[in-house]
Scaffold this motif. Structure first.
Motif, mmCIF file in Angstrom:
data_model
loop_
_atom_site.group_PDB
_atom_site.id
_atom_site.type_symbol
_atom_site.label_atom_id
_atom_site.label_comp_id
_atom_site.label_asym_id
_atom_site.label_seq_id
_atom_site.Cartn_x
_atom_site.Cartn_y
_atom_site.Cartn_z
ATOM 1 N N ASN A 1 15.457 39.645 -17.911
ATOM 2 C CA ASN A 1 14.701 40.878 -18.129
ATOM 3 C C ASN A 1 13.425 40.564 -18.892
ATOM 4 N N LEU A 2 12.447 40.032 -18.180
ATOM 5 C CA LEU A 2 11.193 39.631 -18.798
ATOM 6 C C LEU A 2 10.196 40.778 -18.743
ATOM 7 N N SER A 3 9.703 41.197 -19.911
ATOM 8 C CA SER A 3 8.719 42.281 -19.950
ATOM 9 C C SER A 3 7.291 41.749 -19.928
ATOM 10 N N HIS A 4 7.142 40.440 -20.115
ATOM 11 C CA HIS A 4 5.819 39.827 -20.163
ATOM 12 C C HIS A 4 5.176 39.846 -18.770
ATOM 13 N N PRO A 5 3.871 40.167 -18.672
ATOM 14 C CA PRO A 5 3.216 40.167 -17.354
ATOM 15 C C PRO A 5 3.177 38.766 -16.747
ATOM 16 N N VAL A 6 3.314 38.704 -15.424
ATOM 17 C CA VAL A 6 3.314 37.445 -14.697
ATOM 18 C C VAL A 6 2.160 37.457 -13.695
ATOM 19 N N LEU A 7 1.350 36.394 -13.696
ATOM 20 C CA LEU A 7 0.331 36.222 -12.668
ATOM 21 C C LEU A 7 1.036 35.612 -11.458
ATOM 22 N N PRO A 8 1.194 36.373 -10.367
ATOM 23 C CA PRO A 8 2.021 35.893 -9.258
ATOM 24 C C PRO A 8 1.566 34.543 -8.697
ATOM 25 N N LEU A 9 2.518 33.655 -8.502
ATOM 26 C CA LEU A 9 2.290 32.338 -7.908
ATOM 27 C C LEU A 9 3.647 31.766 -7.538
ATOM 28 N N LYS A 10 3.754 31.196 -6.353
ATOM 29 C CA LYS A 10 5.002 30.582 -5.912
ATOM 30 C C LYS A 10 4.736 29.171 -5.411
ATOM 31 N N ILE A 11 5.409 28.205 -6.028
ATOM 32 C CA ILE A 11 5.350 26.831 -5.548
ATOM 33 C C ILE A 11 6.374 26.705 -4.427
ATOM 34 N N ILE A 12 5.890 26.538 -3.197
ATOM 35 C CA ILE A 12 6.805 26.516 -2.056
ATOM 36 C C ILE A 12 7.152 25.101 -1.602
ATOM 37 N N ALA A 13 6.416 24.113 -2.086
ATOM 38 C CA ALA A 13 6.702 22.735 -1.690
ATOM 39 C C ALA A 13 6.044 21.770 -2.652
ATOM 40 N N THR A 14 6.683 20.618 -2.832
ATOM 41 C CA THR A 14 6.073 19.521 -3.578
ATOM 42 C C THR A 14 6.312 18.228 -2.799
ATOM 43 N N GLY A 15 5.473 17.251 -3.077
ATOM 44 C CA GLY A 15 5.617 15.946 -2.454
ATOM 45 C C GLY A 15 4.939 14.897 -3.307
ATOM 46 N N ALA A 16 5.214 13.648 -3.011
ATOM 47 C CA ALA A 16 4.614 12.557 -3.782
ATOM 48 C C ALA A 16 4.467 11.335 -2.894
ATOM 49 N N ALA A 17 3.616 10.411 -3.320
ATOM 50 C CA ALA A 17 3.411 9.167 -2.586
ATOM 51 C C ALA A 17 3.058 8.066 -3.566
ATOM 52 N N HIS B 1 7.263 17.163 -9.133
ATOM 53 C CA HIS B 1 8.016 16.855 -7.914
ATOM 54 C C HIS B 1 9.402 16.308 -8.255
ATOM 55 N N GLU B 2 9.466 15.458 -9.272
ATOM 56 C CA GLU B 2 10.757 14.938 -9.719
ATOM 57 C C GLU B 2 11.658 16.083 -10.176
ATOM 58 N N ALA B 3 11.089 17.043 -10.904
ATOM 59 C CA ALA B 3 11.871 18.210 -11.332
ATOM 60 C C ALA B 3 12.375 18.998 -10.124
ATOM 61 N N ALA B 4 11.533 19.104 -9.101
ATOM 62 C CA ALA B 4 11.918 19.870 -7.916
ATOM 63 C C ALA B 4 13.069 19.210 -7.169
ATOM 64 N N ILE B 5 13.009 17.891 -6.987
ATOM 65 C CA ILE B 5 14.036 17.218 -6.181
ATOM 66 C C ILE B 5 15.310 16.950 -6.979
ATOM 67 N N THR B 6 15.283 17.204 -8.286
ATOM 68 C CA THR B 6 16.496 17.075 -9.111
ATOM 69 C C THR B 6 16.994 18.442 -9.585
ATOM 70 N N ASP B 7 16.570 19.484 -8.874
ATOM 71 C CA ASP B 7 17.055 20.855 -9.105
ATOM 72 C C ASP B 7 16.786 21.350 -10.518
ATOM 73 N N ARG B 8 15.584 21.077 -11.010
ATOM 74 C CA ARG B 8 15.195 21.579 -12.328
ATOM 75 C C ARG B 8 14.060 22.597 -12.256
ATOM 76 N N LEU B 9 13.804 23.130 -11.053
ATOM 77 C CA LEU B 9 12.879 24.256 -10.881
ATOM 78 C C LEU B 9 13.679 25.393 -10.260
ATOM 79 N N ASN B 10 14.151 26.300 -11.092
ATOM 80 C CA ASN B 10 15.051 27.359 -10.630
ATOM 81 C C ASN B 10 14.517 28.733 -11.010
ATOM 82 N N ALA B 11 14.798 29.707 -10.182
ATOM 83 C CA ALA B 11 14.336 31.074 -10.416
ATOM 84 C C ALA B 11 14.767 31.570 -11.786
ATOM 85 N N ASN B 12 13.846 32.249 -12.458
ATOM 86 C CA ASN B 12 14.082 32.867 -13.766
ATOM 87 C C ASN B 12 14.345 31.860 -14.884
#
Length: 335
Positions: free
Chosen positions: A5-21, A303-314
């Protein structure tokens, strides 16, 4: 920590993919021991790195960037022609003119006429680019933006300077972002520059300051760092800065689920663990196997956070780093 239950305003943005090389050249610290005529284990102890990757002297920075973009597109089956803006967020450009995004677009296979531009705030360029991308997405000018950070730090290493030469690695990373549905986005963004430290971390050539007409020498093209002074200045500023960044987000550090820091050095990461009291399980640390990848550092860790399930909703994520300038940059977001 989940925020329901976050009352703080959010500037909408969604990271839909990450990659690395990474370039193919894996450089073990033990190999540098031999190269630099040091005792076995010397480089690993001094740098905190087991291995890093160095591109060849002929390798293309733009091709490395495209490899990261391709990885992000392939991992999430995103159509290439759905990208309508490419932002290059790197510390070092391919050349003075034209801007690096043009070099990347030339070989990226995106539709002809796709927009592109560069953002450079040194090692925290990716954070700046995320904020700019969010602004553009929320005006409706663009629908889907690819942010690519790529640096070939090894090209500027001064092997006579032990303090800085042992810590750098090359690489690229990409994040693809949309506006999203408003349930994810940026809670706070803070960039502060303290230019009295501008000479503590620099490459002097490449612009109008040092060139054939203004005067230059070979060392002007190499990286120079006054590490102890830089660490002292950054350390004196970072705690107050962190308080301001978190306060702007309306959160405390204990509410941050994942911390994605610039992988500057093993000392800087240890400082975050001990002085800033960042829990070890919350901190994304890839430094031992990548080194300091300059602007590619933060998105590579993301990207490491994403592929190790450390970017989760809320579950709030904090990106944070220091950069040449001296600049402090950070962002708190909901993935």
């Amino acid at each position: 920590m989940t925020i329901d239950n976050l009352s703080h305003p959010v500037l909408p943005l969604k990271i839909i993919a990450t990659g690395a090389a990474l370039p193919p050249g894996c450089i073990e610290s033990s190999a540098l021991d031999r190269q630099l005529n040091k005792p076995v284990g010397y480089v690993e102890k001094r740098s905190g790195i087991i291995h890093r990757f160095h591109a060849s002297n002929q390798a293309s920075q733009a091709e490395l960037a495209v490899a990261a973009l391709d990885d992000a597109l392939a991992r999430h089956a995103i159509p290439r022609d759905s990208i309508d803006l490419l932002i290059s967020a790197s510390a070092i450009s391919v050349q003075a003119l034209p801007f690096s995004a043009a070099h990347i677009l030339k070989i990226a296979g995106l539709p002809s006429g796709t927009a592109g531009f560069d953002i450079n705030t040194s090692c925290v360029s990716f954070i700046s680019a995320l904020q700019v991308a969010a602004g553009l997405l929320n005006t409706g000018v663009y629908r889907r933006i690819a942010i690519v950070s790529t640096d070939i730090a090894s090209r500027g290493i001064d092997w006579e300077d032990e303090e800085s030469s042992l810590i750098f690695g090359d690489g690229a990373a990409c994040a693809i972002v949309e506006r999203g549905d408003g349930r994810s986005g940026i809670l706070s963004y803070l960039m502060e520059t303290y230019p009295e430290g501008s000479d503590l971390c620099e490459i002097r050539a490449g612009g109008t300051r040092c060139n054939p007409r203004a005067g230059m020498n070979d060392s002007d093209f190499l990286f120079h760092m006054k590490g102890k002074q830089l660490f002292r200045q950054a350390s004196a500023l970072i705690e107050g800065y962190l308080e301001r960044l978190l306060s702007a987000a309306g959160l405390t550090l204990t509410q941050i689920a994942t911390v994605v820091p610039h992988q500057a050095s093993h000392l800087s990461l240890e400082h975050m663990r001990k002085r800033l009291h960042v829990a070890p399980e919350a901190l994304v640390d890839i430094y031992r196997y990548r080194g300091n990848q300059v602007a590619a550092s933060i998105p590579s860790a993301l990207h490491e956070a994403a592929i190790t399930d450390r970017l989760n909703a809320n579950q709030p994520v904090m990106l944070i780093g220091t950069a040449a300038g001296l600049t402090l940059g950070g962002m708190v977001l909901l993935p």
